[in-house]
Write an enzyme that holds these catalytic residues in place. Structure first.
Site, PDB file in Angstrom:
ATOM      1  N   TYR A  47      44.459  -1.726 -67.645  1.00  0.00           N
ATOM      2  CA  TYR A  47      44.004  -3.097 -67.887  1.00  0.00           C
ATOM      3  C   TYR A  47      44.646  -3.986 -66.840  1.00  0.00           C
ATOM      4  O   TYR A  47      45.843  -3.847 -66.547  1.00  0.00           O
ATOM      5  CB  TYR A  47      44.433  -3.531 -69.298  1.00  0.00           C
ATOM      6  CG  TYR A  47      44.136  -4.971 -69.632  1.00  0.00           C
ATOM      7  CD1 TYR A  47      42.849  -5.384 -69.947  1.00  0.00           C
ATOM      8  CD2 TYR A  47      45.163  -5.913 -69.662  1.00  0.00           C
ATOM      9  CE1 TYR A  47      42.578  -6.708 -70.269  1.00  0.00           C
ATOM     10  CE2 TYR A  47      44.897  -7.241 -69.985  1.00  0.00           C
ATOM     11  CZ  TYR A  47      43.612  -7.627 -70.282  1.00  0.00           C
ATOM     12  OH  TYR A  47      43.351  -8.933 -70.604  1.00  0.00           O
TER      13      TYR A  47
ATOM     14  N   ASP B 268      49.131  -2.726 -59.528  1.00  0.00           N
ATOM     15  CA  ASP B 268      49.276  -3.815 -60.494  1.00  0.00           C
ATOM     16  C   ASP B 268      50.626  -3.616 -61.169  1.00  0.00           C
ATOM     17  O   ASP B 268      50.774  -2.781 -62.071  1.00  0.00           O
ATOM     18  CB  ASP B 268      48.122  -3.770 -61.497  1.00  0.00           C
ATOM     19  CG  ASP B 268      48.238  -4.868 -62.546  1.00  0.00           C
ATOM     20  OD1 ASP B 268      49.327  -5.462 -62.675  1.00  0.00           O
ATOM     21  OD2 ASP B 268      47.242  -5.108 -63.256  1.00  0.00           O
TER      22      ASP B 268
ATOM     23  N   LYS C  57      54.539 -11.761 -65.605  1.00  0.00           N
ATOM     24  CA  LYS C  57      55.533 -11.549 -66.661  1.00  0.00           C
ATOM     25  C   LYS C  57      56.966 -11.864 -66.204  1.00  0.00           C
ATOM     26  O   LYS C  57      57.342 -13.017 -66.129  1.00  0.00           O
ATOM     27  CB  LYS C  57      55.399 -10.127 -67.220  1.00  0.00           C
ATOM     28  CG  LYS C  57      53.976  -9.891 -67.803  1.00  0.00           C
ATOM     29  CD  LYS C  57      53.895  -8.675 -68.651  1.00  0.00           C
ATOM     30  CE  LYS C  57      52.471  -8.305 -69.026  1.00  0.00           C
ATOM     31  NZ  LYS C  57      51.915  -8.974 -70.187  1.00  0.00           N
TER      32      LYS C  57
HETATM   33  N1  HOZ Z   1      47.821  -8.355 -72.153  1.00  0.00           N
HETATM   34  C1  HOZ Z   1      48.582  -8.065 -73.348  1.00  0.00           C
HETATM   35  C2  HOZ Z   1      48.262  -6.729 -73.874  1.00  0.00           C
HETATM   36  N2  HOZ Z   1      48.572  -5.640 -73.023  1.00  0.00           N
HETATM   37  C3  HOZ Z   1      48.360  -9.097 -74.419  1.00  0.00           C
HETATM   38  C4  HOZ Z   1      48.907 -10.408 -74.055  1.00  0.00           C
HETATM   39  C5  HOZ Z   1      49.076 -11.389 -75.226  1.00  0.00           C
HETATM   40  O1  HOZ Z   1      48.363 -11.299 -76.211  1.00  0.00           O
HETATM   41  O2  HOZ Z   1      49.935 -12.226 -75.135  1.00  0.00           O
END
Ligand code: HOZ
Length: 435
Positions: A150, A245, A273
């Site tokens: 993802y 990524d 992040k």
């Molecule tokens: N992209 C996150 C899951 N792998 C979720 C991010 C969120 O809900 O804060």
């Protein structure tokens, strides 16, 4: 550990009801809605160190860490003070600052393949820009991604496996045009052959291969030996760029990210992040030669009002400086190893088959007897058993990602007592379904 609220309807439940009338699904990011595990999400009121508290006053040991950024633990005093100090000087200028230079220097010194960096406001934005850069630089259009990886919600990459999707480029989400989806090709994680086949099929059309060097969004699935090296070779042979990524793995699995850990250098790296210390930051970077494509030096346009926001830069700077201290990665490694080995021992004593994956302080417990190397393997894990585990852990104050297919994160604030309490709680989980 606090006792959970006993009133008929909790504050979280009431808030969730209200939120659903105002925000789609009551959340601003779908996985938070607990759809995968069922039940009601807990609404968080504060966080400190390894703990979060919900609106009902329950305390949880937090293994989500805002999905990765909180590697120091929540509300680290140095990060908080820096943000407070900067906020008093104004929260956004839309003009260059010394802070951007300072963070850019820290990032380019840390991440081996990044000579230059551009800051944006989210991981999705970083990936979206990295794809545009790869296309601008190579003059080609197609992108190879891996099923189960993802990369945020940009149109090009919301295409994954599924009947027909891989060959036909069927978008996974309505709203993505067929024209965009058809530029995305799908390969199988940890399977170089599936990448070779695509290069043979489209020898001169592939701009880039994008990969999470350690998959973190289908649970933690590390690369098998030779996989990343093979991608490096194939992309070179076909004059395509390799994009790592590292939104999850950057500053997480090592200070220099997965590329430093495995010593495989991508052409473009995306970050998010941790680099923002818990504030909204994304970044993409590459060699000087590639980055000189980016406006205003080059023709590839990309911009943002809040890009390089001073508060976010300050939080990132303090976080990276703290991560440079010598004990940091050994401590994260030791604590997480202890947690993961403990979880394995408890599962064994309960005769529950599990696969425990860990790289540094990134981990996942899969309820499965079979080895897991790709998305297909992940989907065969026992979701019912995970959901039972998730809810019982939550009820006893252990906050895990509300999905069987996400990673867990340990921070520097987690103590041996937290790990012990987690294992104790796991040992009391009742797997009624046990065959
Ligand atoms: N992209 C996150 C899951 N792998 C979720 C991010 C969120 O809900 O804060």
């Amino acid at each position: 550990m606090s006792t959970l609220s006993t009133s008929l309807i909790t504050h979280s439940e009431a808030l969730f009801e209200k939120a659903q009338s105002l925000i789609p699904g009551g959340v601003n990011s779908p996985v938070r809605a607990f759809r995968s595990v069922g039940g009601t999400p807990v609404f968080i009121s504060k966080a400190q160190g390894a703990y979060i508290w919900d609106e009902d006053g329950n305390r949880y040991i937090d293994y989500v860490g805002s999905w990765g950024p909180m590697i120091l633990g929540h509300a680290h005093p140095r990060v908080v003070h820096r943000i407070q100090d900067l906020a008093e000087r104004g929260t956004s200028y839309g003009a260059p600052t010394a802070l951007e230079c300072e963070l850019a220097e820290l990032v380019t010194q840390a991440v081996p393949s990044m000579e230059m960096v551009r800051f944006v406001s989210s991981g999705t934005e970083a990936v979206m820009s990295a794809l545009r850069l790869a296309r601008a630089y190579t003059g080609k259009n197609k992108i190879i991604k891996f099923t189960g990886c993802y990369h945020g919600h940009c149109d090009d990459l919301l295409v994954k496996a599924g009947s027909g999707a891989s060959t036909l480029g069927v978008p996974d989400s309505p709203g993505i045009s067929q024209a965009v989806a058809s530029q995305t090709l799908l390969a199988t994680y940890n399977d170089l052959e599936s990448v070779k086949v695509l290069f043979e099929q489209y020898p001169s059309e592939i701009a880039a291969v994008i990969v999470e060097p350690i998959a973190g969004n289908m649970g933690c699935v590390p690369p098998v030996p030779g996989f990343l090296e093979g991608l490096r070779l194939l992309t070179k042979q076909h004059e395509a760029l390799l994009i790592f990524d590292e939104v999850i793995t950057g500053f997480r699995v090592a200070y220099g990210g997965a590329q430093a850990l495995y010593n495989v250098m991508p052409d473009i790296t995306t970050l998010g992040k941790i680099v923002g210390g818990g504030l909204p930051v994304g970044a993409y970077g590459a060699s000087q030669e590639i980055m000189k494509m980016v406006a205003p030096v080059g023709p590839m346009y990309q911009a943002g009002t809040l890009s390089g926001n001073p508060l976010a830069m300050g939080a990132g700077i303090e976080t990276l400086k703290l991560l440079q201290e010598s004990h940091v990665y050994q401590q994260l490694e030791a604590q997480t190893k202890c947690l993961v080995e403990g979880l394995e021992a408890v599962a064994q004593s309960k005769q529950i088959p599990v696969q425990l994956h860990r790289v540094g302080s990134l981990f996942t417990l899969f309820f499965a007897a079979h080895p897991i190397q790709n998305y297909e393997d992940v989907l065969k894990a026992n979701k019912t058993r995970f959901n039972r585990f998730f809810h019982q852990m939550l009820k006893k104050g252990i906050y895990l990602a509300p999905s069987a297919f996400e990673s867990g994160f340990v921070s520097l604030a987690h103590t041996p007592n937290d790990i012990e309490a987690t294992l104790e709680t796991f040992s009391n989980v009742d797997f009624e379904d046990q065959e």
